[in-house]
Design a protein around this motif. Structure first.
Motif, PDB file in Angstrom:
ATOM      1  N   TRP B  66       0.861  -1.191   0.000  1.00  0.00           N
ATOM      2  CA  TRP B  66       0.000   0.000   0.000  1.00  0.00           C
ATOM      3  C   TRP B  66       0.886   1.226   0.000  1.00  0.00           C
ATOM      4  CZ3 TRP B  66      -4.800  -1.267  -1.172  1.00  0.00           C
ATOM      5  CH2 TRP B  66      -5.199  -2.583  -0.922  1.00  0.00           C
ATOM      6  N   PHE B  74      -6.445   6.399   3.137  1.00  0.00           N
ATOM      7  CA  PHE B  74      -6.930   5.636   4.295  1.00  0.00           C
ATOM      8  C   PHE B  74      -7.085   6.536   5.520  1.00  0.00           C
ATOM      9  CE2 PHE B  74      -4.975   1.331   2.760  1.00  0.00           C
ATOM     10  CZ  PHE B  74      -5.963   1.253   1.797  1.00  0.00           C
ATOM     11  N   CYS B  83      -3.786   0.379   9.865  1.00  0.00           N
ATOM     12  CA  CYS B  83      -2.919  -0.186   8.822  1.00  0.00           C
ATOM     13  C   CYS B  83      -1.447   0.021   9.178  1.00  0.00           C
ATOM     14  CB  CYS B  83      -3.214   0.458   7.475  1.00  0.00           C
ATOM     15  SG  CYS B  83      -4.833   0.012   6.793  1.00  0.00           S
ATOM     16  N   VAL B 126      -6.783  -5.142   5.258  1.00  0.00           N
ATOM     17  CA  VAL B 126      -7.321  -3.867   4.774  1.00  0.00           C
ATOM     18  C   VAL B 126      -8.832  -3.981   4.606  1.00  0.00           C
ATOM     19  CG1 VAL B 126      -7.283  -2.224   2.857  1.00  0.00           C
ATOM     20  CG2 VAL B 126      -5.145  -3.217   3.688  1.00  0.00           C
TER      21      VAL B 126
END
Lengths: 62, 513
Positions: B66, B74, B83, B126
């Protein structure tokens, strides 16, 4: 900068001989590998996409 | 530790017993893109129904890298902290040819950025975090075991939906197809991808082991442990490692995913047999996309619209940028704004997809050259990398995902190159915390510049990082930032009238000038 297609290399006959000497005794495959490295080295040295693109076009002309 | 897959609860939807009122947005697919889409729309005050034919998160790690931009998105969706806490932060990538390192990169974190260049985190985490946020959100109605079986559209969309308790019908102003690379919605509409399919197969495996591998990306061309092919190793949380091995086009995918074939291959990579196989799959590459992402009231987002080969982390991250781009535009259209905004989604994200496809295609071609000139030049680069510095950078095992620069934004001025129109407004620490946290709608950033009164909030960021990234050596600077934190326009100085002209232009999604 534009691609220089006029005489530019002193002692071109000498370089031509050196080029042939580098390929002497190589198989077709080994020659192709040598040429590929040469092209990449020279392209990096020239460092100018416009010049390289012009060279690609000129080389591709039939 | 293996992930504990827990099914999400199914509840009979209200449409089974009585017609439901028309919904603003129906999102098909509760993967990372569909869930992020629902949360992003909810941030803009838009209700959505999300349907998914399944009731668990993704099986296997799938999208694992990511990017900084995804993490910034996010943050807006409320899951960045989870995360970052769970994920493996990494910044060093090493590329090997045979047993020699030929190239490495260190994505050094720049000072004054909140997010690292990349984290590795299995897609199932996620999805879990996004699903939990979506379930908790009052504007999101998440329905598992709901499958779209038919759809039609006029001035709205009608979908037939199957459930364990039978079928029902839903109507929505817009349908967002976030249903992945094999998109059933794409199939129902008879649409097809265009582009390249690579004749190559990769084995992908998650293994669990206790190991001291550093948190780095390792990529091998022609390693001695896997002669003639390529291999990738990535560290994930929970002592799970991801291994991708090139198999060649002749490989039999069914046979290759059997443990008695996989385990010896992995043993040769890690040098021992003290590991547990967590997940295995065999995949082929595609670098393809739809001609258009917007089909009247059906809009394709993420892998349903475009697919890339995995090297470069451009699938999941590219999809998140679709979400980023579409959210505010669809919200504006639903609030009565011009539909030309949706054309700008189509135009801008096609541009983004093309950039991702171009990069992925180049990396794939380098990794899996065709016989003939492609292989001759690839091998020449690898040989040269051992003896000439320039060639190391030519070794292409995937150029890692960065957001594209959208064309057609402006006006522009002679200001720092990293904050040009079309780029994501760079983050910076400011007195209130982080600059990006202040950018949640149309905003003006003024540096030594009066605040033009155009009905927008005006920020005067302070601090060396913000000044360096936005003002540079200029005496003044004024920036117009879109709700997706993209720079829309910038000036050294501008009058309120000039700003208003640019603003109304961009609010209609028209290319500048």
């Amino acid at each position: 900068m534009a691609l220089n297609t006029l005489p530019n290399l002193p002692d071109h006959d000498g370089f031509y001989a050196a080029l042939l000497a580098a390929h002497k005794g190589l198989t077709a495959e080994e020659s192709a590998a040598l040429n590929a490295e040469l092209i990449l080295i020279l392209a990096n040295h020239i460092g100018d996409r416009a010049v390289l693109d012009a060279a690609l076009t000129l080389a591709g002309q039939r | 530790m293996a992930y504990d897959y827990r099914p999400f609860p199914y509840a009979p939807p209200p449409g089974l017993t009585a017609p439901e009122p028309r919904h603003p947005v129906l999102i098909v697919g509760a993967g990372p893109i569909g869930l992020a889409m629902a949360l992003e729309l909810a941030n803009h005050g838009v209700r959505s129904v999300v349907v998914d034919d399944n009731d668990v998160v993704s099986v296997g790690s799938r999208a694992i890298c990511w990017s900084k931009r995804s993490l910034e998105i996010f943050a807006r969706l409320g899951i960045a902290e989870r995360c970052l806490e769970k994920g493996v932060t990494w910044k060093v990538g090493r590329t090997f040819h045979r047993d020699r390192e030929v190239f490495n990169f260190d994505l050094l974190p720049e000072d004054g950025h909140r997010m690292p260049a990349f984290i590795n985190l299995q897609q199932y985490y996620v999805e879990q975090y996004l699903a939990e946020a979506a379930i908790a959100h009052p504007l999101i109605d998440l329905r598992f075991k709901n499958r779209v079986t038919a759809l039609s559209q006029s001035d709205h969309v009608r979908a037939e939906i199957g459930t364990p308790d039978g079928p029902y019908r839903l109507e929505a102003e817009y349908l967002l197809a976030c249903d992945g690379a094999r998109s059933p919605i794409r199939g129902l509409m008879g649409l097809d991808f265009k582009g390249e399919l690579f004749e190559e197969r990769f084995l992908i495996a998650d293994i669990e082991m206790e190991a001291d591998f550093p948190p780095e990306r390792h990529f091998w061309f022609e390693p001695t442990f896997h002669p003639g092919q390529s291999a990738l190793l990535h560290k994930q949380p929970d002592n799970i490692y991801r291994i991708d091995l090139q198999l060649g086009w002749d490989a039999d995918p069914e046979a290759e995913r059997q443990p008695d074939r996989v385990i010896p291959r992995i043993e040769r990579v890690v040098g021992h047999s003290d590991f547990r196989l967590d997940w295995v799959s065999v995949y082929t590459f595609q670098c393809r996309r739809l001609d258009q992402f917007v089909h009247d009231r059906v809009i394709f987002v993420g892998d349903s619209a475009h697919v890339v080969s995995p090297f470069g982390a451009r699938g999941g991250n590219g999809g998140m940028q679709d979400v980023d781009n579409l959210g505010w535009k669809l919200a504006a259209v639903l609030a009565g704004g011009p539909e030309t905004l949706l054309e700008s989604y189509d135009r801008e994200r096609q541009h983004g997809a093309d950039e991702n496809i171009a990069n992925s295609t180049r990396a794939t071609r380098f990794m899996t050259p065709e016989d003939g000139a492609e292989r001759v030049f690839r091998d020449a680069v690898l040989r040269l990398a051992g003896k000439a510095a320039f060639a190391r950078a030519w070794v292409n095992s995937g150029r890692l995902s960065r957001p594209c620069t959208y064309p057609g934004l402006g006006p522009d001025a002679d200001l720092p190159v990293g904050a040009a129109p079309g780029m994501v407004a760079p983050d910076a620490p400011v007195a209130e915390g982080w600059l990006q946290d202040q950018l949640r709608g149309w905003t003006l950033l003024a540096f030594n510049h009066d605040a033009p009164d155009v009905g927008l909030p005006v920020l005067h960021p302070t601090g060396d990082n913000a000044r360096a990234r936005y003002q540079g050596d200029a005496a003044n600077a004024l920036y117009l930032i879109r709700p997706d934190q993209v720079v829309a326009a910038r000036w050294i100085t501008a009058t309120a009238a000039e700003v208003t002209t640019a603003l109304s232009h961009h609010k209609e999604g028209r290319p500048w000038p």
